[in-house]
Structure formats: C-alpha cells, structure tokens
Design a protein around this motif. Structure first.
Motif, short mmCIF file in Angstrom:
data_model
loop_
_atom_site.label_atom_id
_atom_site.label_comp_id
_atom_site.label_asym_id
_atom_site.label_seq_id
_atom_site.Cartn_x
_atom_site.Cartn_y
_atom_site.Cartn_z
N LEU A 148 0.93 2.70 -9.25
CA LEU A 148 1.71 3.66 -8.47
C LEU A 148 3.19 3.58 -8.83
O LEU A 148 3.85 4.62 -9.04
N ARG A 194 -8.86 11.31 2.72
CA ARG A 194 -7.92 11.20 3.85
C ARG A 194 -7.08 9.93 3.74
O ARG A 194 -5.89 9.92 4.07
N LEU A 195 -7.70 8.85 3.30
CA LEU A 195 -6.96 7.60 3.10
C LEU A 195 -5.92 7.77 1.98
O LEU A 195 -4.79 7.29 2.09
N VAL A 208 -0.24 2.22 0.99
CA VAL A 208 -1.51 1.73 1.53
C VAL A 208 -1.96 2.63 2.68
O VAL A 208 -1.16 3.33 3.29
N VAL A 211 -5.19 2.23 -7.40
CA VAL A 211 -5.36 1.37 -8.58
C VAL A 211 -5.64 2.27 -9.79
O VAL A 211 -5.86 3.47 -9.64
N THR A 234 -5.44 0.86 -1.40
CA THR A 234 -4.25 1.24 -2.16
C THR A 234 -4.70 1.91 -3.45
O THR A 234 -5.88 1.97 -3.75
N GLU A 246 -2.97 9.65 3.22
CA GLU A 246 -2.14 8.78 4.06
C GLU A 246 -1.32 7.79 3.21
O GLU A 246 -0.14 7.57 3.45
N ALA A 247 -1.96 7.24 2.20
CA ALA A 247 -1.30 6.20 1.39
C ALA A 247 -0.28 6.80 0.42
O ALA A 247 0.74 6.18 0.14
N LEU A 248 -0.59 7.97 -0.12
CA LEU A 248 0.19 8.48 -1.25
C LEU A 248 1.01 9.72 -0.93
O LEU A 248 1.67 10.28 -1.81
N ARG A 302 5.48 6.53 -10.59
CA ARG A 302 6.73 6.96 -9.95
C ARG A 302 7.91 6.81 -10.90
O ARG A 302 8.75 7.68 -11.01
N VAL A 358 -5.38 8.43 -10.05
CA VAL A 358 -5.55 7.03 -9.67
C VAL A 358 -6.77 6.95 -8.76
O VAL A 358 -7.21 7.96 -8.22
N ALA A 359 -7.32 5.76 -8.63
CA ALA A 359 -8.46 5.55 -7.73
C ALA A 359 -7.97 4.81 -6.49
O ALA A 359 -6.90 4.19 -6.50
N MET A 360 -8.75 4.88 -5.42
CA MET A 360 -8.41 4.16 -4.18
C MET A 360 -9.37 2.99 -4.04
O MET A 360 -10.59 3.16 -4.02
#
Lengths: 66, 252
Positions: free
Chosen positions: B56, B84-85, A32, A63, A61, B88-90, B60, B43-45
């Motif tokens: 996710l 940028r998000l 996240v 999806v 997150t 950070e997330a992935l 993996r 993947v989309a955010m």
C-alpha cells in the motif's frame, strides 16, 4: 473473556473494544479494516464497539495480489 | 490526455492495469510498476499478520491508484464482505470482484459472481468483475450496473493467452462499458491481441511478476498494449487467401 482474533484464540480483558484489539495486534492507524462476527465495523465505531465473549474478529489489510 | 481509458467517469492515461501478486520482493515490484506505466493496480485483502504487506505504501508513493480485489472468495456473501472491508481499509469504493468456483481452475463462479455484483452495485460500489469469456454473462454483469467487464483470456496464472478470441470480440461488440482482458496473458503478443480485438485495457500480474526479468517484461507489456491499441484504431488490412503483390507488375 475470549475471542477468536484472525483465527487465533485470544484472552481479552473484560470490556475490550475493537480499538483495544487493534492495539493488541499493533495495527497501523490506516489501511486496515475490521469485521466483527462477519459484519464490518466502521473506523468511527472502533472505540465504542465492544467485543463480546466468544466473538470472531477479523483484521484485514492490503497485501500483494491480483 | 490523448486517448484516455475512462472507467466510471475516471480517466487513466495508461491502458495497462497491473496486479501485484507473485513479485519476488517490493523492490522488483516497484521497478516493474514504474516501467509498466500503470496508473491502477490491484491488491488483495488478507489478515493483518500475512506476508506481502507494504504494498500500500509503495503504491501511494508511486501515485498509483489502488484497486482492491476479492481474490480467494468462493461465494457472493464472502466477496461482498471482503469488498466492504476493502472500502473501509483503503477508502475506495472501486473493487475488482472475483468469485472463483474452485482452486484448480480459479474460474469465476457465474451465479455467485452475478449475485455479488448486483449487491455491490446496490451498495454504491464501482464494480469491475473478473468474468468468464461468456458474452451472455458479460451482458448480464453490465445490466446489473458493473462499470466494466473483465473477461479472462485463459485461467489465472496459466499464461495460455486468449483461448477464445471470438468470444472476446463478441463481448466487445455488445458492451457499452469498457472491456478489460483479465487473466491468462503470457507474453506481449497476448496483450497486443487483446487490444486488437477491441478491449479497452489489459489487466495482468503473473506475466510480469514471474517473468525472468519482470522489469523488462513490464516494458514489453506497456509497448504491446500501446501497439495493439494503435493497430486497432488504424484499421488492419483484410486477410486474403491468395497473395497480393505490393510492387507494380513486372515490365512486359
């Protein structure tokens, strides 16, 4: 105090941080990311970053997509 | 690795990049991804409470690298924030940059796209832009430091195939980064054609995930990409107007 979390108005405890908002949402420990008023808050700063009254918090997150 | 795809110094054994959108459920998606042989998947955010999660963990567990996209972003600023998000997330600085102009066509907005690409490259991202089949724009994207260019064959989700093959050839002819055909693939022959035109890889989602039998179509796409790559490197015969007998002349 109030903040808009993922598009929804929420009543938050005074002194709330990004980390406490994530707890409130039941966010998983990984995968996240958080934007506070349009700026990314790095994971390392979640505990030390306060959520100001009236702030917009987006928690994203991955999806299925693309 | 024989004939690997190389993007920004990273090697991939498969030249088929998959998307995860449109799958009926994670179980079908898993079998389709395995069958496709893909090593890199988008993947989309979205907001945490959105549907379509769990992808996710699936990627993996399959050992497939994640390529976050900026799908849904309409301007450069929004796309940069989303990238940028995602970083950070992935924990990846790779991004499939998508900045679309409107919902009806989902065509890239070239001005916003180039602006976002430049900002993300400056910010240390490995940028793979989804772009129009415009050889000039492709050049400009490469000039600002994109690691690949990903022209569309036709609009996202239409399955109309490659509407301007000559433009794709023009892009390939002048590119020094990999050209990845992205969007518009409907069936296996479209994917094979992309490779025959000289593309380094194909990115597709809907053609597999919304096929009647996604797992079987994933196998078809894998074979098509491999066949197209082989045919391109084999060197096809020139096209001729008149017939040219392949058997000896009849005995007199």
């Amino acid at each position: 105090m109030k903040a808009r979390v993922n598009g929804e108005d929420r009543e938050l405890a005074d002194g709330s941080t990004v980390a406490s908002v994530l707890d409130l949402l039941g966010a998983p420990a990984s995968g996240v990311a958080v934007a506070l008023d349009g700026e990314v808050v790095p994971r390392a700063a979640w505990h030390s970053t306060p959520v100001p009254d009236g702030a917009a918090v987006e928690v994203l997150t991955a999806v299925q997509g693309g | 690795m024989d004939d690997p795809l190389i993007i920004a110094g990273r090697e991939f054994g498969s030249r088929l990049i998959m998307g995860t959108g449109g799958a009926a459920n994670l179980s079908v998606l898993e079998r389709a991804l395995v069958e496709s042989g893909t090593e890199l998947t988008t993947v989309a955010m979205r907001r945490l409470d959105s549907s379509g999660g769990g992808v996710l963990d699936l990627l993996r567990s399959l050992g497939i690298s994640v390529l976050p996209n900026t799908a849904g972003c309409r301007g450069a600023a929004e796309a940069v924030l989303t990238a940028r998000l995602a970083r950070e997330a992935l924990d990846t600085d790779w991004v499939k940059l998508e900045v679309v102009a409107d919902e009806q066509t989902l065509l890239p907005d070239p001005i916003e796209l180039l602006d976002a690409a430049e900002r993300l490259v400056d910010d240390g991202f490995t940028v793979l832009p989804y772009t129009n089949d415009d050889p000039v724009l492709a050049r400009r994207l490469e000039d600002v430091g994109c690691a690949a260019v990903m022209p569309l064959g036709s609009p996202i989700g239409t399955g109309l195939g490659i509407r301007n093959p000559h433009n794709i050839e023009l892009i390939v002819a002048r590119a020094s980064v990999p050209v990845i055909l992205d969007a518009g693939i409907g069936t296996a022959s479209d994917a094979a054609l992309a490779m025959e035109l000289g593309c380094s890889a194909v990115l597709l989602a809907t053609a597999v995930t919304r096929a009647q039998d996604p797992v079987r179509m994933a196998a078809a796409m894998r074979a098509a990409v491999e066949a197209g790559r082989l045919a391109k490197s084999a060197g096809r015969i020139p096209q001729r107007f008149w017939a040219h007998a392949s058997s000896p002349a009849p005995d007199a």
